[in-house]
Design an enzyme around this catalytic site. Structure first.
Site: not given
Ligand code: BDP
Length: 701
Positions: A169, A212, A293, A367, A395, A523
Site C-alpha cells: 500500500e 489495513n 477508514e 495526513d 505518497e 490536500h
Molecule cells: C493514508 C493512505 C492510506 C493509509 C492511511 C493510514 O492514503 O493508504 O491506509 O493513510 O495511514 O494517507 O492508515
C-alpha cells in the site's frame, strides 16, 4: 594513455557493461576503497585484527563480520578476525557493564593501543561497530578516535504497509520485499541485508504488514513465516511486530464478536498471543488501526480506543511486547474539521491506557502532507507515551519520481515547540518521553522499501530511510549533517561534489512545497492515487476527501479558517502557539492557509498580496527544479554513471510535473481569484481544460 591505464579503463567499462556498475543495492554500506592512500595507511595501522570474545553471540559475530567486510573494502586489505587481541593496532569488541550507556549505547575509544568498541550489550557493540565504519566511510581520522552515543528514543521502527499478496500500500519501489509464498523455507539474502542496513542506523523494529491488516498474518501458517524473518533479524537487534486486524477473533476464531470486553474475545487474543510468542520469543508487539477508514474496531461495539488497546495489552500478559494504537481517525462531516477529529477522540482518553500502550500519532493533523503544523495531540496527552509516525514512502511527495529529501520535514516536526510545559517543550521531548518521564518511547517511519534492486525506486529515497534511522537515534543531528553522511557513504566522496549534492537535498523539500502546496495549502492532490494536482476536486465519497474542503477558495480569498471565527481547531494548541498562528499578521507564511482564510489582496510580510505571492511561489518553485537539474548535472563526473543517469531522468519528469502542478493550480485558483498574474510571470501556454483532461486520463491508470 599509458598501457596499464588503458587496461584498467577497459576492465572498468567491461565491468560496467556486465551490469556490475553501482545498482544501488548496497545502500550506504558500500565500503568502496578509500581514495586517499595516506588515510588508508593510517587506518590500516589501527585495524590489523578484529578481536571478538570467544563464544561470541550471533550479534557479536555479525558485528565482527561487518567490520571485516567493511574494512577490507575500505582499506583494500584483509583484516583477520580472531578470539583475542594480538598485541596493538587492532579492534577489540567488548561487552562490559556501563551504566552511562544504557541498553543500546556504545563507546568507541583507543585503549592500550587498540580501538575498543564497548557496550553493555551485544547489540550496543554492533551499533558501535557501524558507528566506527561510518567514521571511516565519511573520511574521518582513526587516530585517537572517540565516539559515544545512545539512542534517545527506545522503539525505532519501520512500518511496512505490505500485504500478503505481495503488493505494498502506497509503495513505489516494486512489490513487497517479504516473499510470503516462499517463506519459511526460502530465505532471500535480501532479508539479512535489510537487517544490516537497519542496524547500521539503529532501527530496532520492523512492523511487517500493512496497517489495513489482513487477518492472514495471524494464522499458524503465516506465524511460521514471521518466525523465519524474525530469526534472520534477531542477530541485528531487530524485533518483528505485526499490524492486527481487529475483527480477527471473528474471522479466524469463528467468534460471533470482536468486542474487547467479551471474555471469549479476550481468551482468543491471549491464546493467539501465546502462540505468537511460541513462534517468536522476542516478538515486539502490535500496531492497530481501528475504526479508521473503514477498518473494524472497538467502537463497533460501543467501546473506546482505550478499551481495545488495554484488552490487547492485558492479553500480552508477561510477554515483553507493546501495543501501538494509531490515532489516525477522522470522519468529519461537511461542517466539521478533520483537523480536530483525532484530538477529540483521543485527548479525553489520556490517562486511561495500560502502561504497555503507546498512541501512535502522525506528524500532522491531516495526513502526511508536504508540510503540516505539528499534530495538536503532541503535548496534550501527558499521561500517554506517544509514538511519532512519519511517512518515508512519498505518497504525497511525488512517489519515487520526485527528488525530495525528508530530513528537513522530520526535523521540522521534532523541533516544533508545543509549549506543553513552557518554551522548549518540543515534539521531540514529548516523543522521547523526557517531558513526562515516560518509561517507554517510540518513533515509526512508514517504509519506502520494495523489491526494486535499489530498494527505494528513487535512488535518493534511500536518504529518507537513512535519515529516519539517524534521527530516531539522535534527533539533535541536523538534516544537513545526515545528508552529508549519506552522500559520502552512498554517492561520492568527491570534496567538490558533496556540498553540491547536500545543498540539493537540503532544498528539495521546500522546493516541492513551493510548486505543489505553497503558503500552507494542503490536500489538493489527485484523488485516490494521491499524485499530481487536482485542486478543483469537489465531489468524492466523503467531503473531507475533496480538495475544495481544504482550500476553501472563493471570490474573497483562500485558506481554511481555523481560528475562533472558523473551525477553532487552533484552540487545540497551547496558548503561545495559538497566539502566534492565530492572526494573519503573525502566522508564519508556511502555515498561513492552514489557519486563515486570507483575502486575495491581503498584503503579506513579503510585500506581495496573497494572490501575487501564491502565483510567484508556484513559478519560482517550478523554476527551482531547473536549479536542481543544474546542481545534479554538475556532479556528474563524481557519481556512478548509471545512477547519475537514473536521477537525471527522474529530474526530467519532476521538471515536467512541477510545471503541471504550477499550471493546474495557478489556472484553477485564477478562475476563483479573477486576477491577472503579477507582471513578469508568463501565463501558462495550456488551458485548465487541457490539464483537467490530463488528470482524468491519469486517474484511469
Ligand atoms: C493514508 C493512505 C492510506 C493509509 C492511511 C493510514 O492514503 O493508504 O491506509 O493513510 O495511514 O494517507 O492508515
Amino acid at each position: 594513455m599509458p598501457y596499464r591505464y588503458l587496461l584498467l579503463s577497459l576492465l572498468l567499462s567491461l565491468l560496467a557493461h556486465r551490469g556490475l556498475a553501482d545498482d544501488g543495492y548496497r545502500l550506504w554500506l558500500k565500503y568502496d576503497q578509500l581514495p586517499d592512500a595516506g588515510q588508508r595507511k593510517v587506518a590500516l595501522r589501527n585495524t590489523r585484527f578484529i578481536a571478538v570474545p570467544t563464544n561470541a553471540s550471533a550479534t557479536l559475530q555479525a558485528a565482527a563480520r561487518e567490520l571485516q567486510t567493511g574494512l577490507q573494502g575500505l582499506l583494500g586489505q584483509a583484516v583477520p578476525v580472531g578470539g583475542e587481541a594480538r598485541g596493538k593496532g587492532g579492534i577489540v569488541l567488548a561487552v562490559a557493564p556501563d551504566p552511562a550507556l544504557g541498553r543500546e549505547g556504545y563507546r568507541v575509544a583507543v585503549q592500550d593501543g587498540n580501538i575498543r568498541i564497548s557496550a553493555a550489550t551485544d547489540v550496543g557493540v554492533l551499533y558501535g561497530s557501524f558507528a566506527l565504519l561510518r567514521h571511516v566511510q565519511t573520511g574521518q581520522p582513526l587516530a585517537g578516535v572517540s565516539l559515544s552515543s545512545q539512542p534517545k528514543i527506545q522503539y525505532r521502527l519501520l512500518n511496512h504497509w505490505d500485504n500478503p499478496n505481495g503488493t505494498v500500500e502506497r509503495g513505489y519501489a516494486g512489490s513487497s520485499i517479504w516473499k510470503w509464498q516462499e517463506l519459511p523455507e526460502v530465505l532471500d539474502p535480501r532479508y539479512q541485508d535489510y537487517a544490516r542496513a537497519n542496524a547500521s542506523i539503529g532501527i530496532n523494529g520492523a512492523v511487517l504488514n500493512n496497517v489495513n491488516a489482513s487477518p492472514r498474518l495471524l494464522t499458524a501458517e503465516y506465524l511460521r513465516k514471521v518466525a523465519a524473518l524474525a530469526n534472520v533479524m534477531r542477530p541485528y537487534g531487530i524485533r518483528v511486530y505485526l499490524s492486527v486486524f481487529w475483527a480477527a477473533p471473528k474471522v479466524l476464531g469463528g467468534l460471533p464478536t470482536a468486542d474487547p470486553l467479551d471474555p471469549q474475545v479476550q481468551r482468543w487474543w491471549t491464546a493467539k498471543i501465546n502462540e505468537i510468542y511460541q513462534a517468536v520469543p522476542d516478538f515486539g508487539g502490535f500496531v492497530v488501526k481501528a475504526n479508521s477508514e473503514g477498518e473494524p474496531g472497538p467502537q463497533d461495539y460501543g467501546r473506546t480506543h482505550a478499551d481495545g488497546a488495554n484488552m490487547l495489552a492485558e492479553a500480552l500478559g508477561q510477554h515483553d511486547g507493546i501495543v501501538m494504537w494509531r490515532a489516525f481517525v477522522y470522519k468529519a462531516g461537511p461542517n466539521g474539521d478533520r483537523f480536530k477529529q483525532a484530538y477529540e477522540e483521543f485527548q479525553p482518553l489520556d490517562g486511561q491506557f495500560d502502561p504497555k500502550v503507546l498512541v501512535q500519532v502522525k506528524n500532522g493533523p491531516i495526513d502526511f502532507q508536504s508540510r503540516e503544523p505539528f499534530h495538536p495531540l503532541f503535548g496534550k496527552m501527558p499521561r500517554t507515551p506517544l509514538v511519532l509516525e512519519v511517512q518515508l514512502t512519498q505518497e504525497y511527495l511525488g512517489f519515487a519520481t520526485h527528488l525530495v529529501y525528508l530530513g528537513p520535514l522530520i526535523k521540522e516536526c521534532l523541533e516544533a515547540d508545543t509549549y506543553a510545559k513552557g518554551p522548549g517543550s518540543t515534539v521531540a521531548k514529548v516523543v522521547d518521553g523526557s517531558l513526562e518521564q515516560h518509561r517507554i518511547s517510540g518513533i515509526a517511519g512508514v517504509a519506502n522499501i520494495g523489491s526494486d534492486r535499489n530498494w527505494t525506486g528513487h535512488p535518493v529515497g534511500q536518504a529518507n530511510w537513512y535519515a529516519f534511522g539517524r534521527l530516531a537515534w539522535d534527533y539533535t543531528l541536523t538534516a544537513k549533517a545526515i545528508a552529508q553522511e549519506w552522500t559520502q557513504m552512498t554517492l561520492t566522496r568527491d570534496p567538490a561534489a558533496v556540498p553540491t549534492i547536500v545543498q540539493l537535498l537540503d532544498q528539495s523539500r521546500s522546493i516541492y512545497v513551493r510548486y505543489t502546496t505553497p503558503l500552507g495549502l494542503h490536500h489538493i492532490m489527485g484523488q485516490t492515487l494521491h499524485y499530481g494536482p487536482e485542486p478543483w476536486l469537489a465531489k468524492s465519497a466523503r467531503p473531507d476527501w475533496t480538495a475544495v474542503y481544504y482550500h476553501r477558495a472563493d471570490a474573497e480569498g483562500l485558506g481554511f479558517d481555523r481560528t475562533a471565527q472558523g473551525s477553532n481547531a487552533l484552540s487545540l494548541y497551547y496558548p503561545p502557539v495559538q497566539q502566534q498562528w492565530g492572526t494573519m499578521a503573525t502566522c508564519p507564511l508556511n502555515y498561513l492557509l492552514w489557519f486563515h482564510h486570507v483575502p486575495w489582496d491581503y498584503k503579506l510580510s513579503t510585500g506581495r498580496t496573497l494572490w501575487n505571492e501564491l502565483t510567484t511561489r508556484y513559478y519560482t518553485g517550478a523554476d527551482s527544479v531547473q536549479w536542481m537539474q543544474k546542481q545534479w548535472a554538475q556532479v556528474q563526473p563524481a557519481v556512478d554513471p548509471a545512477l547519475h543517469a537514473d536521477v537525471t531522468a527522474r529530474l526530467r519528469v519532476q521538471q515536467r510535473e512541477a510545471l503541471w502542478w504550477r499550471d493546474a493550480c495557478v489556472l484553477y485558483f485564477q478562475t476563483v481569484a479573477r486576477r491577472p498574474l503579477p507582471p513578469g510571470l508568463p501565463p501558462p501556454t495550456r488551458t485548465l481544460a487541457d490539464i483537467k483532461e490530463q488528470v482524468d486520463t491519469y486517474q484511469l491508470r
